[in-house]
Scaffold this motif. Structure first.
Motif, PDB file in Angstrom:
ATOM      1  N   VAL A 245       0.798  -1.137  -0.100  1.00 56.18           N
ATOM      2  CA  VAL A 245       0.028  -0.193  -0.046  1.00 56.18           C
ATOM      3  C   VAL A 245       1.025   1.275  -0.072  1.00 56.18           C
ATOM      4  CG1 VAL A 245      -1.956   1.274   1.195  1.00 56.18           C
ATOM      5  CG2 VAL A 245      -1.913  -1.271   1.360  1.00 56.18           C
ATOM      6  N   THR A 246       0.730   1.911  -0.941  1.00 58.26           N
ATOM      7  CA  THR A 246       1.514   3.265  -1.049  1.00 58.26           C
ATOM      8  C   THR A 246       2.979   2.982  -1.073  1.00 58.26           C
ATOM      9  OG1 THR A 246       1.857   5.787  -0.738  1.00 58.26           O
ATOM     10  CG2 THR A 246       1.212   4.281   1.055  1.00 58.26           C
ATOM     11  N   GLY A 247       3.341   1.876  -1.271  1.00 54.70           N
ATOM     12  CA  GLY A 247       4.974   1.447  -1.183  1.00 54.70           C
ATOM     13  C   GLY A 247       5.160   0.790  -0.048  1.00 54.70           C
ATOM     14  N   VAL A 248       4.456   0.747   1.047  1.00 52.31           N
ATOM     15  CA  VAL A 248       4.836  -0.036   2.101  1.00 52.31           C
ATOM     16  C   VAL A 248       4.010  -1.508   2.035  1.00 52.31           C
ATOM     17  CG1 VAL A 248       4.114   0.047   4.600  1.00 52.31           C
ATOM     18  CG2 VAL A 248       4.627   2.123   3.355  1.00 52.31           C
ATOM     19  N   LYS A 249       4.902  -2.364   2.469  1.00 55.85           N
ATOM     20  CA  LYS A 249       4.570  -3.845   2.534  1.00 55.85           C
ATOM     21  C   LYS A 249       3.633  -4.015   3.869  1.00 55.85           C
ATOM     22  CE  LYS A 249       8.996  -4.542   2.509  1.00 55.85           C
ATOM     23  NZ  LYS A 249       9.346  -3.613   1.742  1.00 55.85           N
ATOM     24  N   VAL A 250       2.398  -4.402   3.882  1.00 62.34           N
ATOM     25  CA  VAL A 250       1.367  -4.476   4.703  1.00 62.34           C
ATOM     26  C   VAL A 250       0.951  -5.943   4.820  1.00 62.34           C
ATOM     27  CG1 VAL A 250      -0.775  -3.652   5.527  1.00 62.34           C
ATOM     28  CG2 VAL A 250       0.730  -2.115   4.353  1.00 62.34           C
ATOM     29  N   ALA A 251       0.768  -6.668   6.043  1.00 61.05           N
ATOM     30  CA  ALA A 251       0.340  -7.683   6.131  1.00 61.05           C
ATOM     31  C   ALA A 251      -0.754  -7.510   7.470  1.00 61.05           C
ATOM     32  CB  ALA A 251       1.382  -8.900   7.057  1.00 61.05           C
ATOM     33  N   ALA A 252      -1.958  -8.207   7.042  1.00 56.10           N
ATOM     34  CA  ALA A 252      -3.195  -8.143   8.154  1.00 56.10           C
ATOM     35  C   ALA A 252      -3.580  -9.431   8.250  1.00 56.10           C
ATOM     36  CB  ALA A 252      -4.334  -7.045   7.678  1.00 56.10           C
ATOM     37  N   ARG A 253      -4.159  -9.592   9.576  1.00 56.23           N
ATOM     38  CA  ARG A 253      -4.578 -11.026  10.077  1.00 56.23           C
ATOM     39  C   ARG A 253      -5.922 -10.438  11.209  1.00 56.23           C
ATOM     40  NH1 ARG A 253      -1.911 -15.695  13.150  1.00 56.23           N
ATOM     41  NH2 ARG A 253      -1.890 -14.084  15.013  1.00 56.23           N
ATOM     42  N   ASP A 254      -7.294 -10.834  10.458  1.00 59.32           N
ATOM     43  CA  ASP A 254      -8.553 -10.201  11.472  1.00 59.32           C
ATOM     44  C   ASP A 254      -9.052 -11.357  12.269  1.00 59.32           C
ATOM     45  OD1 ASP A 254     -10.434  -9.000  12.534  1.00 59.32           O
ATOM     46  OD2 ASP A 254     -11.319  -8.578  10.499  1.00 59.32           O
ATOM     47  N   SER A 255      -8.679 -11.392  13.600  1.00 60.58           N
ATOM     48  CA  SER A 255      -9.220 -12.442  14.379  1.00 60.58           C
ATOM     49  C   SER A 255     -10.739 -11.901  14.955  1.00 60.58           C
ATOM     50  CB  SER A 255      -8.276 -12.489  15.588  1.00 60.58           C
ATOM     51  OG  SER A 255      -8.143 -11.281  16.302  1.00 60.58           O
ATOM     52  N   HIS A 256     -11.279 -10.923  14.261  1.00 59.77           N
ATOM     53  CA  HIS A 256     -12.646 -10.448  14.814  1.00 59.77           C
ATOM     54  C   HIS A 256     -12.612 -10.388  16.220  1.00 59.77           C
ATOM     55  CE1 HIS A 256     -14.006 -11.073  10.574  1.00 59.77           C
ATOM     56  NE2 HIS A 256     -13.146 -12.013  10.723  1.00 59.77           N
ATOM     57  N   GLY A 257     -11.708  -9.737  17.060  1.00 53.84           N
ATOM     58  CA  GLY A 257     -11.706  -9.486  18.492  1.00 53.84           C
ATOM     59  C   GLY A 257     -11.708  -8.176  18.653  1.00 53.84           C
ATOM     60  N   PRO A 258     -11.945  -7.722  20.067  1.00 53.77           N
ATOM     61  CA  PRO A 258     -12.116  -6.329  20.050  1.00 53.77           C
ATOM     62  C   PRO A 258     -11.035  -5.332  20.370  1.00 53.77           C
ATOM     63  CG  PRO A 258     -12.386  -7.649  22.194  1.00 53.77           C
ATOM     64  CD  PRO A 258     -12.385  -8.561  20.937  1.00 53.77           C
ATOM     65  N   THR A 259      -9.703  -6.025  20.150  1.00 54.49           N
ATOM     66  CA  THR A 259      -8.448  -5.508  20.398  1.00 54.49           C
ATOM     67  C   THR A 259      -7.780  -5.828  19.116  1.00 54.49           C
ATOM     68  OG1 THR A 259      -7.626  -7.345  21.663  1.00 54.49           O
ATOM     69  CG2 THR A 259      -8.561  -5.560  22.896  1.00 54.49           C
ATOM     70  N   THR A 260      -6.590  -4.893  18.819  1.00 54.92           N
ATOM     71  CA  THR A 260      -5.791  -5.020  17.818  1.00 54.92           C
ATOM     72  C   THR A 260      -4.237  -4.871  18.249  1.00 54.92           C
ATOM     73  OG1 THR A 260      -7.513  -4.163  16.181  1.00 54.92           O
ATOM     74  CG2 THR A 260      -5.327  -3.925  15.485  1.00 54.92           C
ATOM     75  N   LYS A 261      -3.403  -5.571  17.671  1.00 51.56           N
ATOM     76  CA  LYS A 261      -1.783  -5.176  17.862  1.00 51.56           C
ATOM     77  C   LYS A 261      -1.599  -4.802  16.442  1.00 51.56           C
ATOM     78  CE  LYS A 261      -0.741  -8.395  21.629  1.00 51.56           C
ATOM     79  NZ  LYS A 261      -0.103  -7.539  22.625  1.00 51.56           N
ATOM     80  N   LEU A 262      -0.533  -3.737  16.301  1.00 55.80           N
ATOM     81  CA  LEU A 262      -0.243  -3.084  15.253  1.00 55.80           C
ATOM     82  C   LEU A 262       1.440  -2.807  15.266  1.00 55.80           C
ATOM     83  CD1 LEU A 262      -0.954  -2.004  12.358  1.00 55.80           C
ATOM     84  CD2 LEU A 262      -1.177   0.360  13.320  1.00 55.80           C
ATOM     85  N   ALA A 263       2.259  -3.131  14.333  1.00 54.75           N
ATOM     86  CA  ALA A 263       3.744  -3.001  14.638  1.00 54.75           C
ATOM     87  C   ALA A 263       4.375  -2.577  13.136  1.00 54.75           C
ATOM     88  CB  ALA A 263       4.114  -4.204  15.077  1.00 54.75           C
TER      89      ALA A 263
END
Length: 460
Positions: free
Chosen positions: A47-65
């Motif tokens: 995305v806009t030159g940035v390598k992005v990985a996402a995994r959705d556990s459908h929970g109420p919290t998120t970790k982003l790094a």
């Protein structure tokens, strides 16, 4: 980003608390109906030159790094990675450190910065609905941090001295560090933390800023989200990471030499305890070797069931030398791996356990492993891999490291399938190749008692 000023912070938090249980239930039901191919796999794109990985556990919290190619193997001089880590979440062009802390706490978020031998990780944990704010914050940290003289002298030097002192008295960490130095020399062999004797003349706010300009570029980073939808993460990445430089702009040169395994021996006298590391070439991120995973599980160390000595060979070796802790682990990196056996305790007991550990490894190379123990080791290797793939620090790190080094995340689920194919003959062949090759042996402690590699029957 979207403004949340229409509600006061107190009203926002009260409303969030009131609807928390209903929100969790709604998302929990949605998770059951999810048609995702695997809850353990990451969707990857650019995305806009940035390598992005996402995994959705459908929970109420998120970790982003943000995972950056800035571990100690890449730094041009000692301490740069630690210095860069200590500037994370400090003053930026738009926010003071105090504001960052207060806003993150008001949103219930947690901020963390740490490094490994291959990566520097800036991590945020928060409620799912606050993804826009924390995505913007991470983008701001890597593109707008102020590397001031005041903060450098006040914080970086203080933290470095504390870590140096702690590292200097940790015989287990010293032995593992020495094993890397012996095994790989430079690159992965660089110390995880500078020792008190390491010269830090080139470490200052200017060299750290130059290092940051070389590290924080789209070509060197990956953005990993665990618990975020792919569409949402792509949306906010496109908005906030567009201004991140596409390529390194600083004068600092990253060490990009490929890793080469050497092997050898290093002995360090120490009065704080005793630790022995016996290591061999292992399995890397790029070339997963299922036999190494099963071998590490078979060596083991800690029992799986309370009040049981365990089936693993190192647990049996430790039983013959009371008071020692022994463990077998494969440390995976982008282009190399190190299969380690680490033993810590009283010098005489460490020596005894080390001798038993090598005997156990040689017995595997002779094909004496029972069918039952092999079955247990395969099951343990699968469990350990799948457990590591659950939400947590290691998941974000392995996914991000895989992307920035090999172009794709390290997908644990894919590798588990290959573990089932390990046979007694394959395990025997792998163990024999390790025993017949060059070992790495690092001893820290009472050198009058701790064994030499030759006394253990190993070639270095």
């Amino acid at each position: 980003m979207l403004s949340r000023s229409a509600l006061s912070r107190g009203a926002q938090l009260a409303a969030r608390t009131q609807g928390c249980s209903q929100l969790a239930q709604r998302r929990g039901y949605a998770a059951v109906a999810s048609s995702a191919p695997s809850p353990l796999s990451f969707d990857t794109t650019e995305v806009t030159g940035v390598k992005v990985a996402a995994r959705d556990s459908h929970g109420p919290t998120t970790k982003l790094a943000v995972v950056a190619k800035a571990g100690t193997r890449y730094q041009g001089s000692p301490g740069l990675t630690v210095g860069l880590e200590e500037f994370a979440f400090k003053n930026t062009q738009r926010r003071l450190a105090l504001r960052i802390v207060r806003e993150a706490e008001l949103l219930g978020g947690q901020l963390l910065a740490y490094h490994t031998r291959e990566a520097l990780v800036l991590e945020a944990s928060f409620l799912r609905e606050d993804l826009p704010y924390f995505t913007e914050l991470l983008a701001e940290v890597i593109s707008g941090t102020k590397y001031s003289t005041h903060e450098y002298h006040e914080d970086v030097q203080r933290v470095l001295k504390l870590k140096q002192a702690k590292f200097a008295h940790d015989v287990s960490a010293l032995a593992l560090d020495a094993a890397h130095s012996v095994a790989f020399h430079t690159g992965l062999g660089a110390s995880l933390y500078p020792t008190p004797s390491t010269p830090l003349k080139s470490l200052n706010e200017h060299t750290i800023a130059d290092y940051a300009a070389s590290v924080y570029a789209k070509s060197n980073i990956a953005l990993v989200g665990d618990g975020a939808s792919t569409a949402a993460l792509h949306k906010w990445t496109e908005q906030f990471f567009e201004s991140v430089p596409a390529s390194p702009s600083g004068p600092a040169q990253l060490n990009t030499k490929p890793t080469k395994y050497h092997g050898g021996e290093q002995r360090t006298a120490h009065t704080a305890g005793n630790s022995l590391v016996i290591a061999f070439p292992g399995s890397s991120f790029g070339t997963f070797k299922p036999e190494i995973a099963v071998l590490a599980a078979l060596l083991g160390g800690q029992p799986n069931v309370k009040w049981s000595p365990g089936f693993t060979l190192l647990s049996k070796a430790a039983a013959s030398a009371p008071g020692v802790a022994a463990s077998g682990t494969n440390l995976a990196y982008s282009d190399a791996g190190l299969l380690t056996i680490q033993i810590t305790g009283a010098a005489a007991s460490v020596r005894k356990a080390g001798e038993e550990a090598v005997k156990a490894l040689k017995s595997i190379s002779e094909g004496t492993v029972s069918k039952e123990d092999l079955t247990k080791a395969i099951a343990k290797a699968k469990f350990d891999a799948l457990e590591a793939s659950q939400s947590g620090v290691s998941t974000l790190l392995s996914a991000g490291s895989g992307i920035i080094h090999t172009g794709k995340p390290f997908q644990i689920a894919e590798n588990v399938k290959s573990v089932d194919g390990v046979t007694a003959d394959k395990l025997k062949t792998t163990a024999k190749s390790l025993i017949d090759g060059k070992a790495t042996v690092a001893a820290v402690g009472d050198l009058n008692v701790l064994p030499f590699a030759e006394e253990l029957g190993l070639k270095v």
